[in-house]
Structure formats: C-alpha cells, structure tokens
Design an enzyme around this catalytic site. Structure first.
Site, mmCIF file in Angstrom:
data_model
loop_
_atom_site.group_PDB
_atom_site.id
_atom_site.type_symbol
_atom_site.label_atom_id
_atom_site.label_comp_id
_atom_site.label_asym_id
_atom_site.label_seq_id
_atom_site.Cartn_x
_atom_site.Cartn_y
_atom_site.Cartn_z
ATOM 1 N N HIS A 127 36.712 52.664 129.598
ATOM 2 C CA HIS A 127 35.972 52.755 130.860
ATOM 3 C C HIS A 127 36.298 54.040 131.609
ATOM 4 O O HIS A 127 36.051 54.147 132.805
ATOM 5 C CB HIS A 127 36.315 51.570 131.763
ATOM 6 N N HIS A 178 31.584 45.842 128.962
ATOM 7 C CA HIS A 178 32.073 45.772 127.583
ATOM 8 C C HIS A 178 30.924 45.472 126.639
ATOM 9 O O HIS A 178 31.123 45.002 125.532
ATOM 10 C CB HIS A 178 33.120 44.675 127.423
#
Lengths: 213, 332
Positions: free
Chosen positions: B56, B218
């Site tokens: 991320h 995700h």
C-alpha cells in the site's frame, strides 16, 4: 516401541507432515483464498510451518507441550494475517494442556485440541457456520471427544476426526462468510470452500498421517 | 507476471532497504524486527505507530517521520504484521508518554495489534488503540468483519501525528484519532486487478470493459461489478455513497482526498478531483483542504478512492502543521 500415542518424535513428525502437506497444497490454498479473500493463505502457512519445522528440528524436547509451544510461537511471529494469531493460539492453548507430558493418548489430545479450539473462538469470535476454520475444527474436536469416550485408540479417533473435518470443510462451500475478509463479499462468498477450514483439515490429516508412521 | 523484483521472497525486505537508503535522513530500520523508525527518535511525545500488510506504499512506512508516525510495522504483501513487530517497535520508540496504535479494521491486523498491546500493557507501558473503519462500501453489521480501514487512515496518521508532535497526552491523541475516524468516509473502485508477487497471477479477473465498485485495498471485491463508465459517473457513484453515509451536509468544510490505487496516472486522478469538486460544489459542501495522489495503494491496481473528512478548526490546524516523511512533506 510404538504404543500408538503421540510422543515427542511423532509430534515433530506431525509438524514435518503439516509442512509437507501445506507446501503440497500451497497453490490450492492460495487459489481458494483468491476467490474470497486476499490470496495469501497458502503462502503464509507455508512460510510459517517451514519456520516451525526448522525450530522444532533444532531443539531437544522432553515433553510434547514444548513442541507445541515452539510451533505456536513460530507461527505467531512468522505467519501474519489472521491465520498467524489464530493457529498460533490453537497450538499455544493446546500446549498448555500438554505441558510436561511425554506423550498424549486420545483423551489428552482431545482435551488439548478442545482448549486450542476454544482459544481460536475467543480470539476470532467466529461461530459455527460463519465460514471459517471453526467449521472444520469443531466437528473434528467433537469426534475426538466422542471417540475417547468410546475407548478408541488415538489413530482411530483421528481417523474419525479427519472425516468430520473433511465434512465440515466441504460444508463451508454454500455458507455466506460472516468473519474475515470473505465477509466483505456477502452473498458472493457462497459457492467457495473456506481456505481456513481447508488448512485446518490439512493439519488434522498431517497428525493422522504422522501416527500412521 | 512482470514485476521489477529480484526474488519473490525478498520483495518486502529489499523494498524496505531501498526506502531507508533513499531517505536515510528521515528513517531507519529497527535492529531486530521488521519496522521502520524515525531516525531522530524523539522521546518527549506520545509514540504513534501504525502498520499493516505491505503493498500500500507509501502507507505506512512512507509516513514515518516528523509530524506523523514514530514507527511503522509492515507485514508481507497484503498480510498483517506479527505481534513481535509492533511490540518491539513500541518498546523502542516509547519515550514514556505511551503508545498509540492506529489500526485498520481487518481481522488479522486487529488480532496481531491486540496481542502486541496486551504484551505492552502486561509490562506497564501505557498503550491505546484506535481502529480506523471508514470504507462505506462494506455494510457494517453483525454479519461482516465490519467496515475496512482505507483512505481515512492516511488523514488520521497526519493529523494525529501532528497532535502528538505538539506534546499532547496519550488520551488527547487517542480522542483526536477517534474524532477523525468518526468524521471520515471513503469508497474506492478498480479498473484492473493487482498481482501479489508470491501468488504470481492477478487476485481477481475483470473483463476489459468492466470495473469493480467498492473495492478494498487488497483486491477484495466490493459492492458490485459493472461496465466501465465515465470518470464523472464514477465520481458521482463513489461520492454519493460517501456523502450520504456520514452524512456530509451543505456548509460542511471538508478535506477531499482523491487517492490513486497505484496504477492510475495522476492526470486521471486530477480529472476525478475536478469532477469531485463540481459534485461537492453542487451540494454546497466546501473543500477547504485537499490531497490528490497515490498514498494508499493496492500494488499496481488501476483505480481510485474518494475520501471526505469533515474538518473542525483543530483538524485544519493540524493538517497544515509541518510534516517531513518520505511520502508526505510540507511546511519545513
């Protein structure tokens, strides 16, 4: 001399079998997890049990509780995700029941696995039919307990537990997930087998195989 | 799979080594566990720590530094870090005023941070946790793991980090973090999937003319899959869900955050911001601060998320306060 109980040698053999079966199913678990999760379960479990096996092979043990405890600590510090704390807790709680025990018969292993399952439920707060590892572990532990009551051998008990875990695992297919990342899918999670229930089945299978020798 | 990597097993490790080499003036690695620490190790403040799966970036490791995080604990790609990371990092950076864990609402993150917090508390180290759960795409009910923590996390880390830098108490810092979480809402979308290096293939399949609305960071699917629409229509869908949820009302002053998922060019993110600005203007919602760029990504996924934070005077002041991290810096 083989008395059919789980001793230190067989406990270590079980860890090796878990590592092997998880490795053999690494892509399968990851595929299941891609469908309803985040595609890391096989990879994480493989990393964790590889490290756990390294750990237990490098130590000398006098009791099976210590083997379980080292597995627990290694899983907690290497697996990550939700599986790390959950399986770590399973082995940790079980290890407390097995502390200072040179071997476990069916009755003792059933008690240890019950403790482990209760730890998993307390931490993950999953109930039956939430589409999690609890759906495979619960019927398996119940089968171990009832086999112990019937006076069966450890291997016979594990055979029954394995059959129930397999059924529990397959029963997760139509379920709608209520815990973990799969729950974000809502109805769309139905139709997929839960990866956590699947790895729980594989772990029980490894215990059974380890006793088979 | 085509990626700029050497070995799949070393993706996180080598990336972290690169980060601390590139920003040696700001961050360093923890000597024993996988954690990124502030190089200046301030002691007279509450230690603000976050962490979560990698993939991320720049969140969270890129937000370590003056005015933001004291430590970040990265897990494997999309996998929660382990308790020993958060525990050891906290022991190292705690200067005596206590530790705040900022945790995104994912089952794994919650459990691993909880274990670390229990270990710290057991040693008498003051520790608090705030769970960020700003994603409106997920129905918050007894039947799910609850709303995910997404874009609001970046804003919380900046604002709360500034408060801690001022020397606020653990209680004050925690309260502020809860207030940010209570006033922030987000929703994301994807045009393409992403590929976890160790998995080697895309996490999900989207047809060439399809998009996923309500995607998680995700690649977890969201609310629905549909044919690709214009940026304006997509903004309307995301922003409507975000605005109606809090709800944001005419006259509210907001921070508008248009975030890229990693694979979308900045030029497109500005188109999204332009449309968002028009959308909010029609509703009488005033953008008084903004952030546009790739700050909480999902590897190479194409897509974006929209986050709105209703600001009060303190949050505005803390947002403007100086910050100096690899991923966010201004005012100094």
């Amino acid at each position: 001399m083989d008395n059919g109980k789980l001793d230190v040698t067989k406990a270590i053999e079980a860890v090796k079998r878990i590592k092997d079966i998880v490795d053999a199913n690494k892509e399968y678990l990851t595929e299941l997890d891609s469908a309803i999760g985040d595609a890391d379960h096989g990879i994480n479990m493989s990393r964790g049990f590889t490290k756990a096996l390294e750990k237990v092979k490098s130590n000398e043990y006098n009791d099976i509780g210590s083997v379980f405890k080292d597995v627990a600590m290694t899983l907690m510090s290497t697996v990550g995700g939700a599986a790390g704390p959950l399986y770590g807790t399973f082995f940790m709680k079980a290890s407390m029941k097995l502390a200072a025990q040179k071997e476990a018969d069916l009755s003792l292993l059933a008690q240890a696995f019950r403790e482990g399952l209760q730890g998993v439920v307390a931490l993950g707060k999953a109930q039956l039919s939430d589409k999690t590892m609890v759906d495979a572990l619960t019927p398996a532990v119940e089968a171990l307990e009832s086999a112990a009551k019937d006076g069966l051998t450890l291997k016979q008990g594990l055979e029954k537990a394995l059959a129930m875990a397999e059924k529990g695992m397959k029963d997760t297919i139509p379920m709608v997930a209520r815990k973990g990342r799969a729950s974000y899918l809502g109805e769309r999670s139905a139709g997929h087998q839960d990866p956590g229930a699947t790895s729980s089945y594989l772990i029980l299978k490894a215990f059974y195989d380890a006793l088979e020798g | 799979m085509k990626k700029l990597i050497n070995e799949v097993e070393k993706v996180v490790e080598e990336s972290l080594q690169g980060l601390v080499k590139a920003h040696a003036d700001l961050v360093k690695l923890h000597p024993s566990v996988r954690a990124v620490l502030r190089v200046d190790s301030p002691k007279e403040k509450v230690a603000v720590i976050s962490g979560g799966g990698s993939g991320h970036e720049p969140m969270h490791t890129g937000f370590v530094g003056f005015g933001m995080l004291d430590a970040a604990c990265p897990g494997e790609i999309f996998t929660s870090p382990t308790p020993d990371q958060m525990y050891e990092a906290a022991k190292t950076v705690n200067g005596g005023k206590g530790v705040l864990y900022i945790v995104k609402n994912y089952s794994g993150d919650i459990m691993n941070f909880q274990m670390a917090a229990d270990m710290l508390a057991g040693e008498g180290i003051p520790v608090e946790q705030v769970i960020i759960n700003d994603d409106v795409a997920v129905e918050d009910s007894l039947y799910t793991a609850g709303r995910r923590g997404v874009g609001g996390t970046v804003l919380a880390e900046k604002i709360v980090g500034a408060k801690a830098e001022e020397g606020a108490s653990l209680e004050e810092v925690k309260k502020l973090c809860e207030r940010v979480n209570a006033n922030v809402r987000s929703m994301g979308m994807a045009l393409t999937s992403c590929t976890v290096p160790a998995a080697g293939k895309p996490t999900f399949e989207l047809g060439p003319d399809e998009m996923e609305i309500g995607i998680g960071i995700h690649g977890e699917p969201g609310r629905q899959r549909m044919k690709v629409k214009t940026a304006r229509d997509i903004v309307e869908m995301l922003a409507t869900a975000v605005v109606e949820d809090l709800p944001f009302k005419a006259g509210d002053e907001v921070l508008a955050f248009v975030n890229g998922m990693g694979g979308t060019p900045l030029s497109e993110l500005y188109i999204v911001y332009n449309d968002l600005s028009d959308f909010l203007e029609k509703k009488g919602i005033k953008i008084v601060r903004n952030l546009v760029g790739n700050y909480i990504t999902s590897l190479e996924m194409q897509g974006c998320s929209i986050t709105l934070l209703r600001l009060d005077e303190e949050m505005k002041r803390l947002w403007d306060a100086p910050v100096c991290t690899p991923g966010l810096r201004w005012g100094m």
